[in-house]
Write a protein that holds these residues in place. Structure first.
Motif, PDB file in Angstrom:
ATOM      1  N   VAL A 124      -3.021   3.204 -14.229  1.00 15.64           N
ATOM      2  CA  VAL A 124      -3.255   1.877 -14.811  1.00 15.64           C
ATOM      3  C   VAL A 124      -4.077   1.008 -13.875  1.00 15.64           C
ATOM      4  N   ILE A 125      -3.682   0.967 -12.610  1.00 16.07           N
ATOM      5  CA  ILE A 125      -4.399   0.145 -11.634  1.00 16.07           C
ATOM      6  C   ILE A 125      -5.811   0.677 -11.399  1.00 16.07           C
ATOM      7  N   GLN A 127      -7.808   1.840 -13.509  1.00 19.59           N
ATOM      8  CA  GLN A 127      -8.681   1.406 -14.611  1.00 19.59           C
ATOM      9  C   GLN A 127      -9.699   2.477 -15.024  1.00 19.59           C
ATOM     10  N   GLY A 128      -9.196   3.688 -15.232  1.00 17.27           N
ATOM     11  CA  GLY A 128     -10.051   4.733 -15.775  1.00 17.27           C
ATOM     12  C   GLY A 128     -10.819   5.543 -14.757  1.00 17.27           C
ATOM     13  N   LYS A 129     -10.660   5.290 -13.466  1.00 18.53           N
ATOM     14  CA  LYS A 129     -11.351   6.098 -12.460  1.00 18.53           C
ATOM     15  C   LYS A 129     -10.784   7.511 -12.470  1.00 18.53           C
TER      16      LYS A 129
END
Length: 324
Positions: A124-125, A127-129
């Motif tokens: 979540v933190i 952000q899609g990485k």
């Protein structure tokens, strides 16, 4: 900051040392009459998971993530001891066939749930990485491994699979399924961005699920999962060796990560030569399984984790030096 990192590493390594000593006793003392698969689970519990926790980092501004990280640090060793007691109650204390081994295994299940929650927070933190997704997925797979271990200790037949399959599934998710995504995620954090990297992460997440599904329902699906997973590790080790050759890092990081890669290639070579070696030395697959297991667990996984710990230290020191 460098002094703080050293103190942090020293503190986190403390539970690993007694756990490593205890694991040696478990493997070599006749007193611990465990199955080989149970010994490898305990090795993951006492040594592998603490090293994984050491590799994790958290957002200083995220209070919830810091709390989960602190809980993992404090609860890892008590949960590991409950896991040992669970196996001992089943094999040595005469409680086989009762609910006691299963009840004791719930401590590890709860702890792996914390790992899974922490993994989701990383995703979540992040952000899609892709790198963060890989690491988070690896931590979630530890929770799946915890579920399979509890099923094994309760002696439950799930999906009409044998109890032995539950044990193998637990080992699978505690080692390959969890560790390889974490390794690939750690590599993604330091490597130059490549267009193919997200695809490697995607296959790395799908591969373990195909293997686990195939072990229970379909051998061809298992073979597809194994092939995808093996190809991913080939890409990881090849790129990592190239990175180590081009970058000056901590000598111990280079040594252990190189050893980890060589252990994987040794498994590949032995697999290719297995038909020849079987005929020359009259060996069976049962003779090779402990060799494969040792090379993977102690070579690829353990040396890889130690190497990444030193890599983290080396990169942190380099960043602090450049920031001064």
């Amino acid at each position: 900051m460098s002094r703080f990192l050293k103190q942090r590493m020293s503190t986190l390594l403390m539970p690993v040392i007694p756990g490593a000593i205890l694991t040696i006793f478990i493997f070599y003392l006749d007193y611990f009459q465990f199955k080989l698969v149970e010994k490898f689970i305990l090795f993951a519990v006492f040594v592998i998971v603490p090293l994984v926790i050491l590799l994790l980092r958290y957002d200083e501004k995220n209070k919830q993530q810091r709390m989960v990280y602190a809980l993992m640090q404090w609860l890892q060793y008590p949960a590991a001891l409950l896991t040992l007691f669970s196996v001992m109650s089943n094999k040595m204390w005469g409680y086989e066939g009762t609910s006691i081994p299963g009840m004791l295994s719930l401590g590890w299940l709860v702890f792996t749930l914390l790992l899974g929650i922490y993994g989701i927070s990383i995703i979540v933190i992040g952000q899609g990485k892709a790198a963060e997704i890989a690491i988070g997925a690896g931590l979630v797979y530890f929770f799946i491994g915890g579920i399979w271990f509890t099923l094994y200790q309760y002696q439950l037949d799930l999906f009409e699979a044998s109890v032995a399959t539950h044990a193998l599934s637990s080992v699978h998710f505690h080692f390959s399924s969890a560790i390889v995504p974490i390794f690939i995620g750690a590599l993604g954090r330091i490597m130059t961005k490549k267009s193919w990297y997200p695809w490697i992460v995607a296959m790395d997440i799908i591969g373990p699920l195909l293997i686990a599904f195939g072990m229970i329902f379909s051998k061809p699906i298992e073979y597809v999962g194994v092939a995808l997973f093996a190809c991913n590790i080939v890409v990881y080790t090849t790129y990592l060796l190239s990175y180590l050759r081009k970058n000056v890092l901590h000598p111990k990081a280079t040594f252990f990560l190189g050893l980890s890669c060589m252990a994987f290639y040794t498994v590949i070579v032995l697999s290719i030569l297995y038909p020849l070696l079987k005929n020359i030395f009259a060996l069976t697959i049962l003779d090779f399984i402990p060799i494969y297991g040792a090379l993977h667990a102690f070579g690829f996984v353990l040396c890889g984790l130690i190497g990444w710990v030193y890599m983290l230290d080396s990169i942190q020191k380099k960043n602090n030096f450049q920031g001064e």
